[in-house]
Every structure is written in C-alpha cells, then in structure tokens.
Design an enzyme around this catalytic site. Structure first.
Site, mmCIF file in Angstrom:
data_model
loop_
_atom_site.group_PDB
_atom_site.id
_atom_site.type_symbol
_atom_site.label_atom_id
_atom_site.label_comp_id
_atom_site.label_asym_id
_atom_site.label_seq_id
_atom_site.Cartn_x
_atom_site.Cartn_y
_atom_site.Cartn_z
ATOM 1 N N ILE B 71 12.134 12.341 -24.329
ATOM 2 C CA ILE B 71 12.048 13.511 -25.006
ATOM 3 C C ILE B 71 11.735 13.409 -26.375
ATOM 4 O O ILE B 71 11.042 14.180 -27.037
ATOM 5 C CB ILE B 71 13.409 14.179 -24.722
ATOM 6 C CG1 ILE B 71 13.916 14.248 -23.315
ATOM 7 C CG2 ILE B 71 13.625 15.618 -25.456
ATOM 8 C CD1 ILE B 71 12.999 15.003 -22.336
ATOM 9 N N CYS B 130 18.945 5.417 -28.359
ATOM 10 C CA CYS B 130 17.849 5.946 -27.654
ATOM 11 C C CYS B 130 16.585 5.166 -27.570
ATOM 12 O O CYS B 130 16.267 4.687 -28.678
ATOM 13 C CB CYS B 130 17.565 7.364 -28.764
ATOM 14 S SG CYS B 130 16.459 8.083 -27.965
HETATM 15 C C1 LIG Z 1 16.613 14.037 -20.230
HETATM 16 C C2 LIG Z 1 17.489 13.036 -20.995
HETATM 17 C C3 LIG Z 1 17.676 13.313 -22.415
HETATM 18 C C4 LIG Z 1 18.711 12.336 -23.040
HETATM 19 N N1 LIG Z 1 18.892 12.393 -24.486
HETATM 20 C C5 LIG Z 1 19.775 11.870 -24.858
HETATM 21 C C6 LIG Z 1 20.270 11.964 -26.196
HETATM 22 O O1 LIG Z 1 19.712 12.731 -27.143
HETATM 23 N N2 LIG Z 1 21.147 11.430 -26.715
HETATM 24 C C7 LIG Z 1 21.905 10.109 -26.180
HETATM 25 O O2 LIG Z 1 22.806 9.612 -26.616
HETATM 26 N N3 LIG Z 1 21.601 9.912 -24.915
HETATM 27 C C8 LIG Z 1 20.599 10.733 -24.234
HETATM 28 N N4 LIG Z 1 20.327 10.558 -22.809
HETATM 29 C C9 LIG Z 1 20.928 9.567 -22.210
HETATM 30 C C10 LIG Z 1 22.200 10.108 -21.317
HETATM 31 O O3 LIG Z 1 23.099 10.759 -22.312
HETATM 32 C C11 LIG Z 1 22.798 9.062 -20.521
HETATM 33 O O4 LIG Z 1 23.090 8.010 -21.366
HETATM 34 C C12 LIG Z 1 21.973 8.459 -19.507
HETATM 35 O O5 LIG Z 1 21.152 9.495 -19.017
HETATM 36 C C13 LIG Z 1 22.471 7.452 -18.340
HETATM 37 O O6 LIG Z 1 23.353 8.403 -17.640
HETATM 38 P P1 LIG Z 1 23.025 9.192 -16.251
HETATM 39 O O7 LIG Z 1 22.491 8.308 -15.239
HETATM 40 O O8 LIG Z 1 24.162 9.933 -15.499
HETATM 41 O O9 LIG Z 1 21.882 10.199 -16.786
HETATM 42 C C14 LIG Z 1 19.159 11.357 -22.163
HETATM 43 C C15 LIG Z 1 19.132 11.306 -20.758
HETATM 44 C C16 LIG Z 1 18.031 12.224 -20.377
HETATM 45 C C17 LIG Z 1 17.816 11.880 -18.682
#
Ligand SMILES: Cc1cc2nc3c(=O)[nH]c(=O)nc-3n(C[C@H](O)[C@H](O)[C@H](O)COP(=O)(O)O)c2cc1C
Ligand SMILES: Cc1cc2nc3c(=O)[nH]c(=O)nc-3n(C[C@H](O)[C@H](O)[C@H](O)COP(=O)(O)OP(=O)(O)OC[C@H]3O[C@@H](n4cnc5c(N)ncnc54)[C@H](O)[C@@H]3O)c2cc1C
Ligand code: FES
Lengths: 249, 305
Positions: B71, B130
């Site tokens: 993103i 990130c």
């Molecule tokens: C589409 C998307 C956007 C994300 N944007 C951010 C963000 O802006 N800041 C951040 O710290 N993590 C961001 N993440 C990471 C998530 O907060 C999380 O750490 C990561 O997806 C792992 O957890 P999950 O497997 O439950 O998704 C993003 C993840 C996804 C999939």
C-alpha cells in the site's frame, strides 16, 4: 445498512454460457441491493480466503443471483459446488451506479460475465424512462437474455466466434447509433475500447472497474485507481467511474 | 464474569482484541455499517507528517492462506487526521484508540508524535516495520541501535504510552526488542509483515512495482508465534502479538506464547464483525477451561525440558 457477513446456501448453480460462464442463486435476501453493488463470496476449499467480488445480478426478498466466469481457483471451486452447499457472503459493497438525470438513449456494453452488473441497471434505467440497448459480447453464444427483453431492452449480440450478421465485438454497435449515456463492464480491453471511443462523451461514459480487493470498504487502500480527483477506491467510490476521470486506462 | 478484561501498561482494555493498523482504516467505514464493535482497541492506519498517496501499481496479491500488500502508507497526513478524522473516531468508536505513526526519517516521526499531543489518544504505536516504503519505515526496525535511538527521542517528546511495532525482517528481533525497551517503550507489538516476492510468470515481472511486498495472514502465524515467544521471554514490558490470527484458538496460542493482547489484521478482510465473534469464542473457552481470566494463560506454554 445491511452490509454484513452471512452464511448463505446455494439454491442453483448452473452453466449459463460458454466457455465456463455460470449463473448462481443463493439464499441471501436481507438488505436492499442497488445496481452496481457487489458481494464478496468466500469459497470453501479454495486457496484464497478473501471473498471473491461478484456483481449482484438479481436480488429479491429471498435470493441473490450472480453471473460468473471461471478464471481461476476460486471461481473454479465455486463452479463445483452443488445446490445445498453453504458459503459465506459479504456485502453488499460499492456505490449505486450514477444515473442520467433524465430520459435518453443508454447503451449497456457487456463483455462475457460483465453482464452480471446490468440486469438491475437495465431495470432502473427503464423505470427512469430511458431507451436501453444491451450490447452483449460473448466468446461464443450469449445465454437466453429474455429477462432483458421483457424489460423492454433491445439486445444487440456479438460473438468472437463469429455469427452471420453479428459483429465480433459489442463495441462495434457504438458506431451506428447515438447514445446519450454508456455503461461498460467486462475485460480491460473492452473498457479501454469504450473509454477511448471517439464518438462518446467521456463524462457520460461510465466504466465498471475490476481491481484486486481486500476490505471492500475503502479502508485498506488496496484497490485504488488514479483519477483526475486523486486516488479513488474502486470498492467504495466505485465500481463505476466516468471514463474522463481515469488517468491510466 | 469479566474473563477477557485486562490492563495493557496501565490502559484498561475490555478484551485482548485490537484491530491491526492498515486493516481497519480509521474504523469509520466499519462504524457506518455497524461493524466496528467488539474490539478492546483499534489501531489507526499509519499517519505521517504530510499526506501520502501510496505506491503505484498493483497493491494486493493473494497467496495460499496469505495476503501480500504494497500500500505504501497512503494516508491524509497528521493535520487532517487531527482536524477531521480523530474527532469522529472518538465519537463513533467505543474501543480504546491507538494511533499508528510512521515516517521517512527520525524528524518526521518526531513531528507526528509532537503534533499528536493535540489529541487524547490512548496510545501511540510507532511503526518501525513498514516494508513498503523506500525511505524510513522498516529501516528503523532492522537494527537495535537505530530503533533504540528513535524510540528514545520519541520518549523525550511525549508522555503518551508508546507501543513500538517490530519487524520480523530484523536479523535479531530480540535485540531490537531489548533496545526499544531500554529506550523507554511501554510495550511492544509484533509482528509486522514479512517481506516477500511475488512473480507474474506471464510477463516475467514482479507483481509489485516495489519488487518486494509484505506478507500477512494465516500463512505467517507459526513464524509470528515464534517471534512472540522469543521476545516475550526476553523483555519485561507487555507484548502484543499478531500475525495470521483468525479465530479464538489462534488468540489463545499467542497468549500461551507470552502475549498480553493481540492484534488482528488480515482476517478482518475475511469477515465483517470478526471481533465480536472471536470475543464470544474466547468467553466460551474460558468457561470450558474454568478460567477466571484469560490472562491466567499468559506465557503458560508448557515446554519440555
Ligand atoms: C493491507 C495492509 C495494510 C497495512 N498497513 C499497515 C500500516 O499502515 N501500519 C502498520 O504498522 N502495519 C500495517 N500493516 C501490518 C498489519 O498491521 C499487521 O502487522 C500484519 O498484517 C500482520 O498481522 P495479520 O496477519 O493479522 O494481518 C498492514 C497490513 C495489511 C495487510
Ligand atoms: C467489483 C467487482 C465486481 C465483479 N463482478 C464480477 C462478476 O459479476 N462476474 C465475474 O465473473 N467476475 C466478476 N469480477 C471479477 C472476479 O472477482 C474475479 O474474476 C475473481 O475474483 C477471480 O477469482 P479466482 O479465485 O477464480 O481467480 P484467481 O485464481 O484469483 O485469479 C485468476 C486470474 O485472474 C486474475 N485476477 C483475479 N482477480 C482479479 C481481479 N480482481 N482483478 C484483476 N485480475 C484478477 C489473477 O491475477 C489471475 O491471473 C468482479 C470484480 C470486481 C472487483
Ligand atoms: S478493497 Fe480495501 S480499499 Fe478497496
């Protein structure tokens, strides 16, 4: 309101046109659906876990219908699901199509399963007093489109396989009549052909876009397109955009 | 009765479920359709000093049981966040609210955290992980000295609770965790996404313009659990675990591994209203297991030897 995740049951799931076009009916029923809106279907057994976005083709108190083309693992697994099976259905998502403010002549240009977005649209436009042509292109033959005919829509078919008297592409029909508004849904090349068509007013030509989606609410920013007004989310600001807005078509 | 309530470095949470950054926007679209409830906390999308339009090209790619994203921190910038978004978040959301902060250099992180003094956030999450921006972001989370340096500057700027979000792409995530604790982090969250590569065979090109993108979802859960286990054994501050959680059982696994609370990201894209369902599942679990509070299980993994 009524945008939620629910478990639905397949009532009917049949081959509708070649190659690999299907028509699906599920028990959904709750909540109003506007033309242009779509639902996400989570398909059990498919490697993907995100709902597959499909336009709602028809909606009444008890059922939602969809038209889909098998083009990958998710839609392939969906095609193998018999009536009685259950799956999760999310939505409806997206905005209602933008409508002409007054009666006029409208073309709905569909490529294959793109027709899925247009039954609700045709009904609404006919109620608004518009003359509606369905320019329907298929790789082989179209399915029975009597539902459109009964609404008073003129169906103008095209076939890539070639048929005497029919053009190869639905866009060929754009040359012989003047349309006040045009809506197009289908593969990218079709959207490009319509969006760049020299006879059409780009502000009155709406393209229904397809991007990979995750949240379907406009929050993840995964499905954005570049427009003259900046980034717009196809899921929440669309799926329809005036061709004149799109900076990379 | 209250088997899910907890205290996260002084902040009471109704339950250990927190919506992860970037996967719940600012919560407002979910609130508009009545699907924002059930969370102990909600983390905002990353906020940077200036508005950002994010990355070009494809941004999402699904893999078996996973999701890759690029993103690129698209967000309206801290000023619009403060003026337009934050007041609505406070009004429309009933969970604890955590603001995720990112930047391309130390100064940008400082500017954002400084400006956030204007809002009464329950906590700030410092995103040093990130993987989808060319400058900053994950670069701060790979090395213990860089991470510690940034966190101590931010600590000097604000009295708000700081949660530092770690990257699983660090060579030694435990060393980074210890450096952040030393620098004054109140708690740690982990993991952010794993850097991966997706290839389009037809064009022989990478799927993403940035070449690499971040992998999340159920595919990363075992890797995330290991990181949470290692970090929570090494630090004294609370650990908020995440990576691939989609069920009550997954939450229990993270708590057994040592997490105090969890964040849930990608699974929000699989189902609307997920938090309420998982919370109900956790309550049932506590009843069945005769637990007064889920926290009794924290770090309770029975390891042989
Ligand atoms: C589409 C998307 C956007 C994300 N944007 C951010 C963000 O802006 N800041 C951040 O710290 N993590 C961001 N993440 C990471 C998530 O907060 C999380 O750490 C990561 O997806 C792992 O957890 P999950 O497997 O439950 O998704 C993003 C993840 C996804 C999939
Ligand atoms: C708002 C919206 C409405 C839609 N309505 C319909 C409809 O009514 N009927 C219909 O048949 N299809 C519709 N689609 C397209 C449909 O969602 C995809 O064809 C479907 O998700 C493919 O899933 P799959 O698992 O079978 O394919 P996958 O295995 O995921 O992919 C097969 C191939 O298609 C590509 N692909 C998959 N999804 C997309 C995508 N969203 N954008 C670009 N390329 C993609 C992949 O890269 C791959 O090459 C719609 C899409 C959107 C965004
Ligand atoms: S799918 Fe998330 S913004 Fe469109």
């Amino acid at each position: 309101m009524g945008c939620e995740s629910r478990v639905v049951e397949i009532v009917d799931n049949r081959r509708w046109f070649e190659p690999a076009g299907y028509r699906l009916t599920v028990t959904a029923g709750r909540g109003e659906v506007a033309a242009g809106q779509f639902a996400g279907l989570t398909i059990p057994g498919a490697p993907s876990r995100l709902g597959r976005p499909l336009a709602v083709y028809e909606a009444d108190d008890q059922h939602w219908q969809f038209v889909y083309q098998v083009c990958g693992a998710g839609t392939g697994a969906l095609a193998a699901m018999p009536p009685g099976s259950r799956l999760e259905c999310h939505g409806p998502f997206g905005r209602e199509l933008p409508w002409p403010g007054r009666p006029g002549r409208v073309a709905l240009v569909a490529g294959g399963a793109g027709i899925g977005a247009f039954l609700l649209a045709a009904r609404h436009l006919r109620r608004q007093g518009c003359a509606v042509d369905l320019l329907a292109g298929f790789a082989e033959l179209p399915p029975d489109l009597d539902e459109f005919v009964r609404l008073g829509v003129e169906v103008r078919p095209a076939s890539e396989a070639g048929r005497p008297g029919w053009p190869v592409y639905p866009t060929d029909y754009l040359d012989d009549r003047t349309y006040d508004w045009v809506y197009a849904c289908g593969p990218r090349p079709l959207l490009r052909a319509v969006g760049h068509h020299p006879r059409l007013d780009k502000q009155r030509t709406y393209l229904l876009l397809d991007e990979n989606m995750a949240c379907c609410l406009g929050t993840c920013r995964g499905c954005v397109v570049d427009t003259v007004h900046g980034k717009r989310a196809v899921c929440a600001d669309g799926p329809a955009f005036p061709a004149g807005w799109l900076t990379s078509l | 009765m209250d088997c899910l309530g907890l205290d996260l470095c002084g902040l009471p949470l109704a339950n250990p479920l927190i919506a992860a950054s970037g996967c719940f926007g600012f919560g407002l679209e979910q609130a508009a359709i009545g699907q924002a409830g059930g969370w102990g906390g909600i983390v905002s999308k990353a906020v940077t000093a200036e508005p950002r339009t994010g990355n070009r090209g494809r941004r999402l790619w699904e893999t078996p049981s996973g999701l890759m994203n690029s993103i690129g921190l698209e967000n309206p910038g801290v000023e619009r966040f403060i003026a337009e978004i934050w007041p609505r978040m406070r009004q429309e959301l009933s969970s604890r609210l955590i603001v995720n902060v990112s930047g391309s250099g130390e100064d940008e992180y400082c500017r954002v955290v400084d400006r956030l003094a204007a809002v009464d956030a329950d906590m700030i999450e410092v995103n040093i992980s990130c993987p989808n921006v060319r400058a900053g972001g994950m670069a701060f989370g790979l090395d213990p000295d860089t991470a510690g340096g940034l966190v101590s500057r931010l600590r000097g700027l604000t009295g708000q609770r700081l949660m530092v979000k770690l990257s699983p792409n660090a060579a030694d995530i435990v060393a980074v965790a210890l450096a952040c604790q030393q620098a004054g982090a109140d708690c740690l969250s982990l993991v952010n996404t794993f850097q991966g590569l997706a290839i389009d065979v037809a064009s022989r090109r990478p799927v993403f313009d940035n070449l690499f993108a971040g992998l999340s979802g159920p595919a990363i859960k075992p890797l995330a659990l290991r990181a949470v286990y290692l970090v929570s054994r090494a630090v004294a501050v609370p650990v908020v675990g995440m990576g691939g959680i989609q069920s009550a059982g997954d939450v229990v696994e993270f708590i057994l591994a040592g997490a105090t609370a969890v964040q849930i990201g990608t699974a929000n894209f699989y189902r609307l209203g997920l938090a309420g369902q998982i919370a109900a599942g956790l309550e049932a679990f506590c009843r069945e297991q005769g637990l007064g509070n889920l926290q009794e299980l924290r770090g309770g993994l029975a390891v042989a030897g």
